[in-house]
Scaffold this motif. Sequence first.
Motif, short mmCIF file in Angstrom:
data_model
loop_
_atom_site.label_atom_id
_atom_site.label_comp_id
_atom_site.label_asym_id
_atom_site.label_seq_id
_atom_site.Cartn_x
_atom_site.Cartn_y
_atom_site.Cartn_z
N GLY A 95 0.81 -1.21 0.00
CA GLY A 95 0.00 0.00 0.00
C GLY A 95 0.84 1.26 0.00
N GLU A 96 0.50 2.20 0.84
CA GLU A 96 1.21 3.48 0.93
C GLU A 96 2.42 3.31 1.84
OE1 GLU A 96 2.94 6.78 0.93
OE2 GLU A 96 1.30 6.45 -0.48
N HIS A 97 3.61 3.43 1.26
CA HIS A 97 4.83 3.21 2.05
C HIS A 97 5.96 4.13 1.63
CE1 HIS A 97 5.10 0.09 -1.31
NE2 HIS A 97 6.07 0.95 -1.58
N HIS A 98 5.64 5.29 1.09
CA HIS A 98 6.70 6.14 0.58
C HIS A 98 7.64 6.61 1.68
CE1 HIS A 98 4.51 9.63 2.12
NE2 HIS A 98 5.58 10.36 1.86
N ASN A 99 7.16 6.65 2.94
CA ASN A 99 8.03 7.08 4.04
C ASN A 99 8.34 5.93 4.98
OD1 ASN A 99 9.60 8.89 5.42
ND2 ASN A 99 7.92 9.69 6.67
N HIS A 100 8.41 4.72 4.45
CA HIS A 100 8.67 3.55 5.28
C HIS A 100 10.11 3.06 5.12
CE1 HIS A 100 4.43 3.84 5.93
NE2 HIS A 100 4.39 2.73 6.64
N ALA A 101 10.40 1.93 5.74
CA ALA A 101 11.78 1.47 5.92
C ALA A 101 12.41 0.95 4.63
CB ALA A 101 11.83 0.38 6.98
N ILE A 102 13.72 1.16 4.53
CA ILE A 102 14.52 0.56 3.46
C ILE A 102 15.61 -0.35 4.03
CG2 ILE A 102 14.10 2.44 1.83
CD1 ILE A 102 16.90 3.53 2.51
N LEU A 103 15.78 -0.35 5.34
CA LEU A 103 16.80 -1.16 6.00
C LEU A 103 16.17 -1.94 7.15
CD1 LEU A 103 19.62 1.54 6.21
CD2 LEU A 103 19.79 -0.59 4.91
N GLY A 104 16.54 -3.21 7.29
CA GLY A 104 16.18 -4.00 8.45
C GLY A 104 14.72 -4.40 8.55
N HIS A 105 13.91 -4.16 7.52
CA HIS A 105 12.49 -4.51 7.62
C HIS A 105 12.26 -5.97 7.24
CE1 HIS A 105 12.02 -4.28 3.22
NE2 HIS A 105 12.78 -3.20 3.28
N THR A 106 11.08 -6.47 7.56
CA THR A 106 10.70 -7.84 7.23
C THR A 106 9.31 -7.82 6.60
OG1 THR A 106 9.57 -8.29 9.33
CG2 THR A 106 11.97 -8.65 9.26
N ALA A 107 8.84 -9.01 6.22
CA ALA A 107 7.49 -9.10 5.67
C ALA A 107 6.44 -8.74 6.71
CB ALA A 107 7.24 -10.52 5.16
N ASN A 108 6.82 -8.75 8.00
CA ASN A 108 5.87 -8.47 9.07
C ASN A 108 5.68 -6.99 9.35
OD1 ASN A 108 5.30 -11.23 9.84
ND2 ASN A 108 7.40 -11.31 10.57
N CYS A 109 6.67 -6.15 9.00
CA CYS A 109 6.57 -4.73 9.34
C CYS A 109 7.61 -3.93 8.56
CB CYS A 109 6.77 -4.51 10.84
SG CYS A 109 6.55 -2.80 11.38
N VAL A 110 7.15 -2.82 7.98
CA VAL A 110 8.06 -1.92 7.25
C VAL A 110 7.98 -0.51 7.82
CG1 VAL A 110 8.01 -3.27 5.12
CG2 VAL A 110 6.31 -1.47 5.47
N PRO A 168 14.73 -1.35 -0.67
CA PRO A 168 13.59 -0.44 -0.77
C PRO A 168 12.36 -1.12 -1.35
CG PRO A 168 15.15 -0.03 -2.54
CD PRO A 168 15.80 -1.01 -1.62
N LEU A 169 11.21 -0.56 -1.04
CA LEU A 169 9.96 -1.03 -1.60
C LEU A 169 9.65 -0.24 -2.87
CD1 LEU A 169 8.04 -1.10 1.80
CD2 LEU A 169 9.07 -3.05 0.61
N ARG A 170 8.56 -0.60 -3.50
CA ARG A 170 8.20 0.03 -4.77
C ARG A 170 8.14 1.55 -4.68
NH1 ARG A 170 3.43 1.66 -4.96
NH2 ARG A 170 2.73 0.03 -3.52
N GLY A 171 7.61 2.07 -3.58
CA GLY A 171 7.36 3.51 -3.50
C GLY A 171 8.37 4.31 -2.70
N ASN A 172 9.44 3.68 -2.21
CA ASN A 172 10.40 4.48 -1.44
C ASN A 172 11.85 4.26 -1.88
OD1 ASN A 172 11.05 1.97 -0.36
ND2 ASN A 172 10.50 2.47 1.75
N ARG A 173 12.03 3.92 -3.14
CA ARG A 173 13.40 3.74 -3.66
C ARG A 173 14.20 5.04 -3.61
NH1 ARG A 173 13.71 -1.19 -6.11
NH2 ARG A 173 11.72 -2.18 -6.62
#
Length: 325
Positions: A142-157, A299-304
């Motif tokens: 979903g909306e993740h432009h200001n979410h994590a690019i390091l140390g995240h998992t499938a459970n939380c970004v 990075p995810l799709r929206g926060n590269r």
Amino acid sequence: MRPFTYERAETADEALALHAGGDVHYLGGGTNLVDLMRLGVARPERLVDVTRLPFDRIETTGDGGLVIGAAVRNSDLAADRAVREHHPALAQAVLSGASGQIRNQATVGGNLLQRTRCSYFQNVTKPCNKREPGSGCPARDGEHHNHAILGHTANCVATHPSDMAVALLALDASVRIRGRAGERVIRLNDFYRLPGDDPARDTTLEPGDLVTAVEVPPLGMPSRYRKVRERASFAFALVSIAAALDVEDGTIRGCRVALGGVAHRPWRARRAEEALRGAPATETSYLRAAHAEMENAHPLRGNRYKVQLATNLIVRTLSGLGDGS
């Protein structure tokens, strides 16, 4: 908001006793907790007011370090002469973190323990592993432009929102904790958690643990905090950096680098620090260090964009420290 009871503790022992049993939260400035209660995210059965405990002082140690009480207001911390003179990155981080009104109310302990501002976490109509373990993490798709690019998992970004914590991490700070088993000190690097399989836990605190102070050792080199945000008026960081650099005869003798806005916790840039030690104090060295740190970014799709933003911020901040600008 569901009904809750309110108790005011006069001593640390009383606070610990009042915390026993049920869903209980300590209340300091309340600038984050009260918001979460209004949203229905936090639903405590009892609030234990700890603002009257004797943890509202800033003390200097003989070697130039600091002991900062957990109940110190953020405004007082940023204005303290010893903080501004010897740990400017900390004062800069606090001043960039919120409006003057919020800084007047918020406490050091509460700042370190604030929860993520992920919109899915704050919206009780949406699933969120951090709020309801096992329900999922819609931010990934979903909306993740200001979410994590390091140390995240499938459970939380989600990312950690504190500016102060980023500066304290770069300063090698430790946290004093009073718990049911007595007192202990934990390095800030070991205080925060990555999400792993249990993203609901932000820290390594045990139930009932009370943060009483933060210890900051002497630094002995220039430091700086810089924050990139979507607007200048007290927004949370897209990426932030706290850095310190010791240069002698054009060579980097020591360095500290911590990043904010990139992970579930304040992120110590160990790879960058390793690349910098003993290297020439040049932009080429700073760029090489930034690339070394970002090699592990996912990075995810929206926060590269954060990978390049973090790289640029590392280079610019270290360059300024290196040439004294």
